[in-house]
Motif scaffolding. Structure first.
Motif, short mmCIF file in Angstrom:
data_model
loop_
_atom_site.label_atom_id
_atom_site.label_comp_id
_atom_site.label_asym_id
_atom_site.label_seq_id
_atom_site.Cartn_x
_atom_site.Cartn_y
_atom_site.Cartn_z
N SER A 31 41.67 52.54 2.31
CA SER A 31 41.30 54.10 1.61
C SER A 31 40.80 54.26 0.90
O SER A 31 40.17 55.01 1.02
N ASN A 68 42.19 58.49 5.64
CA ASN A 68 41.28 59.36 3.71
C ASN A 68 42.53 59.99 3.24
O ASN A 68 43.59 60.10 3.36
N PRO A 107 41.85 51.92 8.03
CA PRO A 107 42.18 53.01 6.87
C PRO A 107 41.73 54.73 7.12
O PRO A 107 41.92 54.73 7.72
#
Length: 565
Positions: A104, A269, A267
């Protein structure tokens, strides 16, 4: 300030704004420069320092946003200086990703780097007669490219490389500098890195489709009722790259780059991302650490490698696994040894330190002595006191077949072929076939079949078949009575499960391929997998031939009924 005489005309509140900004700027630089003195290993020593650095940069970023007009008028704040702060925050996020393995944070690094380009913060740098400022801009580009590569933003990488090339040309024409060759080498490295991608996927409009190779939701055959497997979790991984002449960029060889993605989830956010940098608190953390912690070691010396191994071993939580991935040139024993111990078969290359080599160059080593700059299987024995999962991709991987499980803990070694068919040897510079199979099995399959481009629709169809194949391999592993218990102990972890399944698929594929006729061209493992009911199973062979037929390359494979060594 705009000048000493003018100080008296500046309102007190504005003077305080400038003073506060200078304090934050100096403090941020001081903390940032201190990051390089932190130990690179260990999970705890660095966290509080990183937290303080994040805090000061958050304050600095917000402060310059809130007081931009005063700072423009009274301090003479330039856009490249704002860019420099944003670039430092991008670097902080990237290094936080390296320290935590939380993908992230790559998105956060990307959002800051992207804003610098969108807002042209470094645009005016080229008009100033200061080469050191242009170098800041070039370094920013190189860092941005690394983050884009890790996020698979290949279209943007190509645009950035073109822009960087133009910037380097402008820089070398304007300033007669000594680092021209270095920057040209950076360009060559990233171009070779992008070209090392073995497959071009095309959609119906002939546009290139970029796929992610990180672990996605539903990407692993699930555990089913009745499967008796261990509860171990992959907590730490050492990813070592020391192959001579392999494509690399920014201390990441292509093999390291692929393996690190094979050990990460896709990933997400951290925030429902507004694209404005500074809206997110940098020290905000994901709720749960989804990925194993990783150390990336490019060409480490033996002492560096051992230090990181020891740190990982020391901090490994209970019921956890340490993974060691070695992509390195093979080191072979020089003389014939009468014994067959863990130091008699060579191993893989570690980097040499000049001060260590002195003794070696002064006098020729006796044949009875062992290779010094080499990680021997015996060097890993102390770490088998805890669950250990080893992957060796090397021309001397078979040295690690001679392992002993001294302490009864789960231990598995997956070993690459040591020799590839002549027609495939020239591809090694662009990454190993064995690692490619562990990273993306379908890419590995296409690579051995000589296919370099493919329609996305067919790719999806082939992936659907592979999901079925992987499900069947999972059933074989968990239902086998002959398999070593270590495989079952590791099967509970999703990353290790996928690596073992992909390994079995690689073994079966290469055994059926007509070019892989020599035993040393096939992967091996310690403990050995049961051949008859697994890598040579008729069901798996049928699946491989089915996939070959789907891709119209069945002529490259034997029908599986032949006697397999």
């Amino acid at each position: 300030m705009t000048g000493v005489g003018a100080d008296d005309d500046i309102p007190l509140c504005e003077r305080k704004t400038v003073t506060d900004f200078c304090y934050l700027l100096d403090k941020s630089k001081q903390l940032f420069n201190g990051l390089r003195d932190l130990p690179q290993y260990g999970h705890k020593q660095w966290q509080s320092y990183f937290g303080r650095t994040f805090d000061i940069y958050t304050k600095l970023w917000k402060f310059q946003q809130q007081h931009r007009q005063v700072l423009d008028n009274r301090y003479g704040l330039k856009r490249w200086q704002i860019g420099e702060v944003a670039s430092k925050i991008g670097q902080l996020y990237y290094h936080y990703y390296l320290r935590t393995s939380e993908t992230s944070y790559l998105n956060e690094a990307f959002s800051f780097y992207s804003a610098i380009r969108q807002r042209s913060y470094y645009h005016q740098v080229n008009k100033e007669d200061r080469p050191e400022l242009v170098v800041k801009k070039l370094r920013y580009y190189a860092r941005f490219i690394v983050v884009c590569l890790l996020l698979n933003k290949m279209d943007l990488v190509k645009v950035l490389v073109k822009e960087l090339s133009e910037e380097i040309e402008d820089y070398t024409q304007r300033f007669n500098t000594e680092d021209q060759l270095e920057w040209n080498l950076v360009l060559q490295e990233v171009a070779a890195f992008v070209e090392a991608d073995p497959l071009m996927l095309l959609n119906d409009d002939n546009a290139v489709v970029v796929i992610s190779n990180r672990l996605q939701e539903g990407g692993v055959p699930p555990l089913e009722q009745g499967m008796v497997v261990g509860q171990l979790t992959l907590a730490d991984a050492l990813i070592v790259g020391n192959c001579n002449n392999q494509v690399k960029f920014s201390e990441l060889t292509i093999d390291m780059f692929r393996m690190l993605q094979a050990l990460e989830r896709e990933p997400v956010n951290l925030a429902t991302q507004s694209s404005k940098p500074g809206t997110l608190e940098p020290n905000e953390k994901p709720a749960k650490r989804e990925n194993p912690h990783k150390y990336l070691l490019y060409k480490p010396t033996f002492s560096q490698l051992y230090t990181f191994l020891s740190a990982s071993f020391k901090e490994l939580p209970a019921n956890s696994v340490l993974l060691v991935y070695l992509s390195a040139t093979g080191v072979f024993p020089t003389g014939r040894s009468e014994s067959e111990g863990p130091y008699d078969f060579g191993g893989v290359l570690t980097n040499t330190n000049r001060d260590v080599v002195n003794g070696e160059t002064a006098q020729k080593r006796s044949q009875a002595q062992k290779e010094m700059h080499c990680l021997h299987p015996g060097d890993l024995f102390p770490f088998t006191r805890k669950p250990l999962f080893i992957i060796v991709d090397s021309s001397n991987s078979t040295a690690y077949k001679n392992f002993s499980n001294l302490f009864g803990q789960p231990l598995v070694c997956l070993l690459s072929p040591t020799v590839y068919p002549k027609s495939m040897q020239d591809q090694c510079q662009r990454g190993s076939l064995f690692t490619l199979f562990l990273y993306n099995p379908l890419m590995g399959f296409l690579s051995v079949c000589g296919l370099s481009s493919m329609r996305y629709g067919l790719w999806e169809k082939a992936q659907e078949l592979l999901r079925k194949v992987f499900h069947d391999i999972g059933q074989m592993i968990t239902s086998s009575r002959a398999i070593d218990q270590a495989y079952l102990q590791f099967y509970g972890d999703e990353f290790l499960r996928l690596l073992m399944i992909r390994f079995v698929f690689c073994c079966t594929t290469l055994r059926l391929h007509k070019l892989f006729r020599e035993a040393r061209s096939l992967p091996e493992s310690y403990p050995p997998l049961p051949k008859q009911e697994m890598v040579e199973s008729s069901l798996l062979q049928k699946h491989v031939l089915e996939l070959a037929a789907m891709l119209d390359v069945q002529n490259l494979f034997s029908d599986g009924m032949l006697d397999n060594y």
